[in-house]
Design an enzyme around this catalytic site. Structure first.
Site, PDB file in Angstrom:
ATOM      1  N   SER A  25       0.838  -1.204   0.000  1.00 36.17           N
ATOM      2  CA  SER A  25       0.000   0.000   0.000  1.00 36.17           C
ATOM      3  C   SER A  25       0.871   1.252   0.000  1.00 36.17           C
ATOM      4  CB  SER A  25      -0.872   0.001   1.252  1.00 36.17           C
ATOM      5  OG  SER A  25      -0.052   0.255   2.380  1.00 36.17           O
ATOM      6  N   LYS A  26       0.213   2.385  -0.197  1.00 36.11           N
ATOM      7  CA  LYS A  26       0.919   3.658  -0.182  1.00 36.11           C
ATOM      8  C   LYS A  26       1.597   3.854   1.172  1.00 36.11           C
ATOM      9  CE  LYS A  26       0.077   8.609  -0.764  1.00 36.11           C
ATOM     10  NZ  LYS A  26       0.732   8.942   0.478  1.00 36.11           N
TER      11      LYS A  26
END
Ligand code: GLU
Length: 505
Positions: A262-263
């Protein structure tokens, strides 16, 4: 008859394109090119609540930077256009009605509150509510109401959605190009909404209708869409259309190997998850991009290709053309692919070495200008040739080579302490006269002469070479010393040694 391969990348413009999305686009591109097919870009913007205005352009810019452009899409070869679902809005409703007419879908009037109450009630009993074959006839829809009641509700302007009437009691045999056969019991499926009360189709309906109308032959997409496959399969069947082939790509996992990348992982561990820098239009937040972090797009693409695919050989470096040649869905794995920031850097370093000195000089000259340095292209090319093996990014070039352009004024304290000893001043002073007398100032010749002289002094090489390196570089680093000497020339070499004696002696 063979059908031409047509694949599509169908992102929703809800924000910047994650590198997982770029990987999906890449695999579609490679598959299309491998089969002389067509790579379509379709913008799936039916969810108005999540629409982000600059996202579509970001997607297109990203594909262009990666050099995997689409053949058909918004504004380009619009043979099956428009390619934005919001512009195709009018056509979806008819498809939903067709299914209603044939008894394959139905109107559902249940309000959000009514459904919430159902959910709560089930939860209290430790159950999960699902709108499906076992309860649909007790809910507020056209399967439970009479024709007149339905018509009256619609005439009164009551809001409705259109749900798919999932057939009960069937075992579906689905096939996926990567995962093989998958069996699904339709009794485990719910009746998904196909058409929303805001007049827009859901992803499922729009996606199937468009893949059909755009004559898509292979749907290659992320694993997160695998749960939608049974519904999509049933929709093709309901419409009486041939389904395309499906391939669901494995997830990209966090560097630890567990969980979807994920970011947040990128923010925490210091690597970008987006191809290009992205500015959030609402809060101004800037997210890093591979491009701006100094990655070559070829390295980024090469790294992405290996997330879930491998050629079955030892070869790791592939140009885009070679990837097209080598790619096949058979070699894409089912298992999640672990992302490695270190391996990504390694790829960049490899591409750095592959670049010609000329190409690198072109990239380096603007950085030199920022440091107020004007140097000839030829000189910069030579410098780059001497140091590039140590560079991972173009931005590293300055740190690795600034001493070719400016005389050091400071000297690494530890290096001085260790190497500038008693007798060093005298040796260095004598070395100046040796150097001044050299006519042919080529690296090899200076090396021979200096080493011969050291031999006559009967001191260890280090006694001269270490202070000499400090004098020329300012630190105990850098490429072959005599290459530096040749590059900076006699006058500068002498000047630098004099400076070092003055400062350190
Ligand atoms: N719009 C979907 C997405 O954002 C497309 C999924 C698919 O390729 O079917 O990924």
């Amino acid at each position: 008859m063979t059908t031409d391969v047509r694949v599509r990348f169908a992102p929703s413009p809800t924000g910047p394109l994650h590198m997982g999305g770029v990987r999906t686009a890449l695999f579609n591109y490679l598959f299309a090119k491998k089969h002389n097919g067509t790579f379509v870009l379709r913008i799936e913007d039916t969810d108005q609540t999540r629409y982000v205005a600059n996202a579509e352009q970001y997607i297109i810019d990203s594909l262009n930077w990666c050099e995997i452009p689409f053949d058909e899409g918004p504004g380009k070869n619009e043979k099956f256009g428009p390619y934005r679902q919001s512009e195709r809005k009018a056509m979806y409703k008819d498809y939903a009605f067709k299914l209603i007419e044939e008894g394959k879908a139905y109107y559902a009037f249940d309000s959000a509150e009514a459904l919430d109450a159902q959910r709560k009630e089930h939860e209290e009993k430790g159950q999960t509510f699902s709108y499906s074959h076992h309860n649909r006839e007790q809910l507020d829809n056209s399967l439970a109401l009479s024709k007149e009641e339905v018509e009256a509700k619609i005439a009164a302007g009551e809001k409705y959605v259109i749900r798919f009437k999932t057939p009960a009691d069937r075992i579906l045999k689905l096939s996926d190009e990567i995962r093989g056969e998958i069996s699904i019991d339709t009794n485990t499926l719910d009746d998904k909404v196909l058409f929303k009360s805001d007049g827009m189709p859901t992803y499922h309906l729009a996606n199937i209708v468009d893949d059909h109308l755009m004559e898509i032959t292979h749907v290659i997409r992320g694993e997160e869409w695998l749960p939608s496959l049974p519904l999509h399969f049933l929709l093709y069947e309901a419409f009486g259309w041939d389904a395309p082939k499906f391939a669901h790509l494995p997830l990209i996992l966090k560097p630890v190997g567990k969980g979807k990348l994920s970011k947040r992982d990128g923010d925490k561990l210091g690597f970008p998850v987006f191809p290009l820098e992205y500015t959030n239009e609402v809060n101004g937040e800037i997210s890093r991009g591979y491009k701006e972090d100094g990655y070559f797009s070829e390295a980024f693409i090469n790294m992405l290709a290996f997330l879930g695919w491998n050629p079955g050989t030892e070869q790791e470096l592939f140009s885009l053309e070679e990837l097209v040649e080598a790619f096949s869905l058979e070699r894409v794995s089912k298992a999640g692919a672990k992302f490695s920031p270190d391996k990504t850097k390694w790829f960049n370093q490899q591409y750095m070495q592959k670049k010609s000195n000329k190409e690198l000089a072109t990239l380096f000259i603007p950085i030199l200008k920022e440091h107020n340095i004007e140097a000839s292209e030829g000189f910069v090319e030579k410098v780059v040739g001497l140091i590039k093996e140590r560079a991972v990014f173009v931005n590293d070039l300055w740190d690795l080579s600034n001493f070719f352009f400016v005389n050091p004024t400071e000297y690494d304290a530890k290096g001085v302490k260790k190497n500038w000893k008693e007798g060093t001043n005298e040796l260095m002073t004598e070395l100046i006269s040796v150097i001044e007398a050299i006519e042919d100032f080529s690296s090899a010749n200076v090396e021979t002469i200096v080493k011969e002289w050291i031999g006559t002094k009967e001191v260890g090489f280090g006694k001269v070479m270490q202070p000499l390196r400090l004098s020329l570089v300012g630190a105990m680093k850098g490429p072959h010393l005599f290459d530096i000497i040749e590059m900076i020339g006699k006058e500068n070499t002498v000047k630098r040694i004099q400076n070092a004696i003055q400062t350190n002696g």
